[in-house]
Design a protein around this motif. Structure first.
Motif, mmCIF file in Angstrom:
data_model
loop_
_atom_site.group_PDB
_atom_site.id
_atom_site.type_symbol
_atom_site.label_atom_id
_atom_site.label_comp_id
_atom_site.label_asym_id
_atom_site.label_seq_id
_atom_site.Cartn_x
_atom_site.Cartn_y
_atom_site.Cartn_z
ATOM 1 N N GLY A 19 12.233 82.437 -49.028
ATOM 2 C CA GLY A 19 11.883 81.505 -49.898
ATOM 3 C C GLY A 19 11.452 82.057 -51.244
ATOM 4 O O GLY A 19 11.433 81.451 -52.321
ATOM 5 N N SER A 20 10.917 83.441 -51.337
ATOM 6 C CA SER A 20 10.410 83.995 -52.545
ATOM 7 C C SER A 20 11.656 85.172 -52.774
ATOM 8 O O SER A 20 12.020 85.673 -51.842
ATOM 9 C CB SER A 20 9.065 84.302 -52.608
ATOM 10 O OG SER A 20 9.029 85.354 -51.825
ATOM 11 N N PHE A 21 11.631 85.545 -54.234
ATOM 12 C CA PHE A 21 12.607 86.764 -54.321
ATOM 13 C C PHE A 21 11.971 88.079 -53.742
ATOM 14 O O PHE A 21 12.590 88.811 -53.436
ATOM 15 C CB PHE A 21 12.889 86.768 -55.715
ATOM 16 C CG PHE A 21 14.138 87.783 -56.155
ATOM 17 C CD1 PHE A 21 15.281 87.463 -55.562
ATOM 18 C CD2 PHE A 21 13.793 89.098 -56.719
ATOM 19 C CE1 PHE A 21 16.323 88.551 -56.033
ATOM 20 C CE2 PHE A 21 14.740 89.944 -56.965
ATOM 21 C CZ PHE A 21 16.028 89.791 -56.708
ATOM 22 N N TYR A 22 10.690 87.907 -53.989
ATOM 23 C CA TYR A 22 9.831 89.160 -53.400
ATOM 24 C C TYR A 22 10.174 89.402 -52.165
ATOM 25 O O TYR A 22 10.307 90.604 -51.783
ATOM 26 C CB TYR A 22 8.424 88.904 -53.752
ATOM 27 C CG TYR A 22 7.451 89.956 -52.934
ATOM 28 C CD1 TYR A 22 7.069 91.145 -53.332
ATOM 29 C CD2 TYR A 22 6.902 89.664 -51.727
ATOM 30 C CE1 TYR A 22 6.413 92.155 -52.664
ATOM 31 C CE2 TYR A 22 6.057 90.342 -50.932
ATOM 32 C CZ TYR A 22 5.795 91.436 -51.611
ATOM 33 O OH TYR A 22 5.028 92.478 -50.736
ATOM 34 N N SER A 23 9.945 88.176 -51.262
ATOM 35 C CA SER A 23 10.109 88.616 -49.834
ATOM 36 C C SER A 23 11.562 88.873 -49.507
ATOM 37 O O SER A 23 11.912 89.490 -48.661
ATOM 38 C CB SER A 23 9.919 87.342 -49.119
ATOM 39 O OG SER A 23 8.429 86.898 -49.007
ATOM 40 N N LYS A 24 12.511 88.334 -50.221
ATOM 41 C CA LYS A 24 14.071 88.561 -50.168
ATOM 42 C C LYS A 24 14.244 89.931 -50.376
ATOM 43 O O LYS A 24 15.088 90.593 -49.383
ATOM 44 C CB LYS A 24 14.921 87.711 -51.017
ATOM 45 C CG LYS A 24 16.206 87.581 -50.744
ATOM 46 C CD LYS A 24 16.941 86.547 -51.541
ATOM 47 C CE LYS A 24 16.624 85.123 -51.557
ATOM 48 N NZ LYS A 24 17.563 84.289 -52.428
ATOM 49 N N THR A 25 13.728 90.487 -51.346
ATOM 50 C CA THR A 25 13.702 92.194 -51.513
ATOM 51 C C THR A 25 13.248 92.861 -50.364
ATOM 52 O O THR A 25 13.920 93.840 -50.080
ATOM 53 C CB THR A 25 13.561 92.555 -52.954
ATOM 54 O OG1 THR A 25 11.877 92.424 -52.918
ATOM 55 C CG2 THR A 25 14.164 91.823 -54.117
ATOM 56 N N LYS A 26 12.263 92.545 -49.933
ATOM 57 C CA LYS A 26 11.372 93.430 -48.866
ATOM 58 C C LYS A 26 12.203 93.032 -47.719
ATOM 59 O O LYS A 26 12.236 94.178 -46.794
ATOM 60 C CB LYS A 26 10.174 92.759 -48.618
ATOM 61 C CG LYS A 26 9.204 92.932 -49.850
ATOM 62 C CD LYS A 26 8.893 94.494 -50.041
ATOM 63 C CE LYS A 26 7.677 94.881 -50.838
ATOM 64 N NZ LYS A 26 7.325 96.340 -50.723
ATOM 65 N N ALA A 27 12.918 92.030 -47.355
ATOM 66 C CA ALA A 27 13.601 91.664 -46.105
ATOM 67 C C ALA A 27 14.732 92.615 -46.276
ATOM 68 O O ALA A 27 15.385 93.200 -45.174
ATOM 69 C CB ALA A 27 13.931 90.365 -45.798
ATOM 70 N N MET A 28 15.686 92.667 -47.329
ATOM 71 C CA MET A 28 16.702 93.633 -47.420
ATOM 72 C C MET A 28 16.204 94.843 -47.118
ATOM 73 O O MET A 28 17.310 95.648 -46.448
ATOM 74 C CB MET A 28 16.938 93.340 -48.960
ATOM 75 C CG MET A 28 17.689 92.202 -49.392
ATOM 76 S SD MET A 28 18.284 92.413 -51.073
ATOM 77 C CE MET A 28 18.531 90.617 -51.486
ATOM 78 N N VAL A 29 15.423 95.499 -47.801
ATOM 79 C CA VAL A 29 14.976 96.901 -47.879
ATOM 80 C C VAL A 29 14.485 97.153 -46.304
ATOM 81 O O VAL A 29 14.830 98.231 -45.763
ATOM 82 C CB VAL A 29 13.800 97.320 -48.783
ATOM 83 C CG1 VAL A 29 12.696 97.056 -48.206
ATOM 84 C CG2 VAL A 29 14.026 98.804 -49.075
ATOM 85 N N GLU A 30 13.861 96.347 -45.675
ATOM 86 C CA GLU A 30 13.380 96.692 -44.102
ATOM 87 C C GLU A 30 14.839 97.013 -43.378
ATOM 88 O O GLU A 30 14.784 97.800 -42.597
ATOM 89 C CB GLU A 30 12.561 95.612 -43.622
ATOM 90 C CG GLU A 30 12.354 95.863 -42.248
ATOM 91 C CD GLU A 30 11.371 94.823 -41.487
ATOM 92 O OE1 GLU A 30 10.210 94.835 -41.819
ATOM 93 O OE2 GLU A 30 11.860 94.123 -40.752
ATOM 94 N N GLU A 31 15.709 96.018 -43.468
ATOM 95 C CA GLU A 31 17.155 96.140 -42.662
ATOM 96 C C GLU A 31 17.711 97.271 -43.049
ATOM 97 O O GLU A 31 18.199 98.195 -42.081
ATOM 98 C CB GLU A 31 17.933 94.697 -43.088
ATOM 99 C CG GLU A 31 19.207 94.829 -42.238
ATOM 100 C CD GLU A 31 19.053 94.446 -40.784
ATOM 101 O OE1 GLU A 31 19.600 94.909 -40.026
ATOM 102 O OE2 GLU A 31 17.875 93.939 -40.365
#
Length: 302
Positions: A142-154
């Motif tokens: 839902g937020s760009f912040y969370s989107k980047t964090k999910a990308m990097v975790e993967e």
């Protein structure tokens, strides 16, 4: 590669290299190292600048590296919605560069990440007590912040030298700190009231140092067991700190009108961390012991 097997301890004297000197968690880590007489230095390089990271590691010769640097946005994650490139530069490019440099040098990286990459869904419904596990894939973008964090975790899953700690709504005993979740919600005009997993830093940051000593890697839900709601915290605040404190609630729909990006609400399953550290307290007990009781004593002494 040179880094020890997961869970293996070493007798070599500890030397920590910490990124995030000016940040909240980075500052607290330094204080903990001083208190435990652990040798440490703060990194001076920029995460996205590979040669500067290589120079830090060459100068410090650390046994472990800690990443508490990152962009969360000021005053909040809405900032990231209008500063996407800056957010990617630090949260994605920077974090991956640090992980890669550490791997090349056989070093474990303790990475303070986020658990705000999930939201309640059918299989993990609000109030069910069924939390998201370490192996679950993020379902909140839902937020760009969370989107980047999910990308990097993967992507970091491929780095066997990285220990990813999913922090959520961090709380500390310093109720004057504007980053403290309690401080935030006591200053809001209105708050939602949703049970969430949260991280009591006073209890869990020392655990992260112990995790480094044990050379633990992989993904960890880095929250106290259980959930607590906004109202439950504010009721504790009124009970322990300010008997005259009052607040107003509003709905998620009403909240959506005053924020740019939606916020994550979830429960993380902390059983993996609890199994490794059996003394870790449930969230409400930890709040009383580490946050509210010490502040009640301070208030009484003032």
């Amino acid at each position: 590669m040179g880094f020890p097997a997961n869970g293996a301890t070493t007798d070599k004297p500890l030397k920590f290299l910490i990124y995030g000197r000016t940040g909240w968690i980075g500052g607290l880590l330094g204080e903990l190292c001083r208190a435990q007489s652990i040798d440490f230095e703060y990194g001076s390089g920029r995460l996205e600048n590979r040669p500067s990271l290589e120079a830090d590691i060459a100068a410090v010769s650390p046994t472990h590296v800690f990443n508490a640097a990152g962009v969360t946005g000021r005053p909040n994650v809405d900032w990231c919605e209008s500063h996407k490139v800056e957010t990617i530069r630090t949260n994605v490019v920077g974090t991956l560069t640090l992980a890669d440099v550490c791997r090349e040098r056989g070093l474990i990286l303790i990475n303070y990440a986020t658990g705000c990459i999930f939201e309640y869904d059918g299989a993990h419904s609000l109030g069910s007590g069924v939390g998201f596990k370490e192996e679950d894939s993020p379902n909140f973008v839902g937020s760009f912040y969370s989107k980047t964090k999910a990308m990097v975790e993967e992507l970091l899953k491929n780095y066997e030298n990285v220990c990813t700690l999913r922090v959520r709504m961090p709380i500390s005993s310093d109720l004057t700190n504007p980053r403290n979740f309690i401080t935030k919600i006591t200053r809001y005009d209105k708050v939602v009231d949703i049970p969430n997993s949260m991280t009591i830093l006073d209890e869990l940051l020392p655990i992260s140092i112990e995790m480094a000593k044990r050379n633990l890697t992989g993904i960890w839900n880095f929250t106290n067991p259980g959930v607590v709601s906004h109202n439950e915290i504010l009721e504790m605040y009124r009970q322990f700190i300010d008997p005259s404190f009052s607040w107003k609630n509003f709905t998620l729909e009403e909240q959506a009108k005053v924020i740019v990006a939606p916020r994550s609400n979830n429960e993380l399953d902390a059983s993996k961390l609890k199994e490794e550290f059996p003394d870790m307290m449930p969230i409400k007990e930890s709040l009383v012991k580490f946050v509210f009781e010490p502040n009640k004593k301070k208030t009484a002494a003032a």
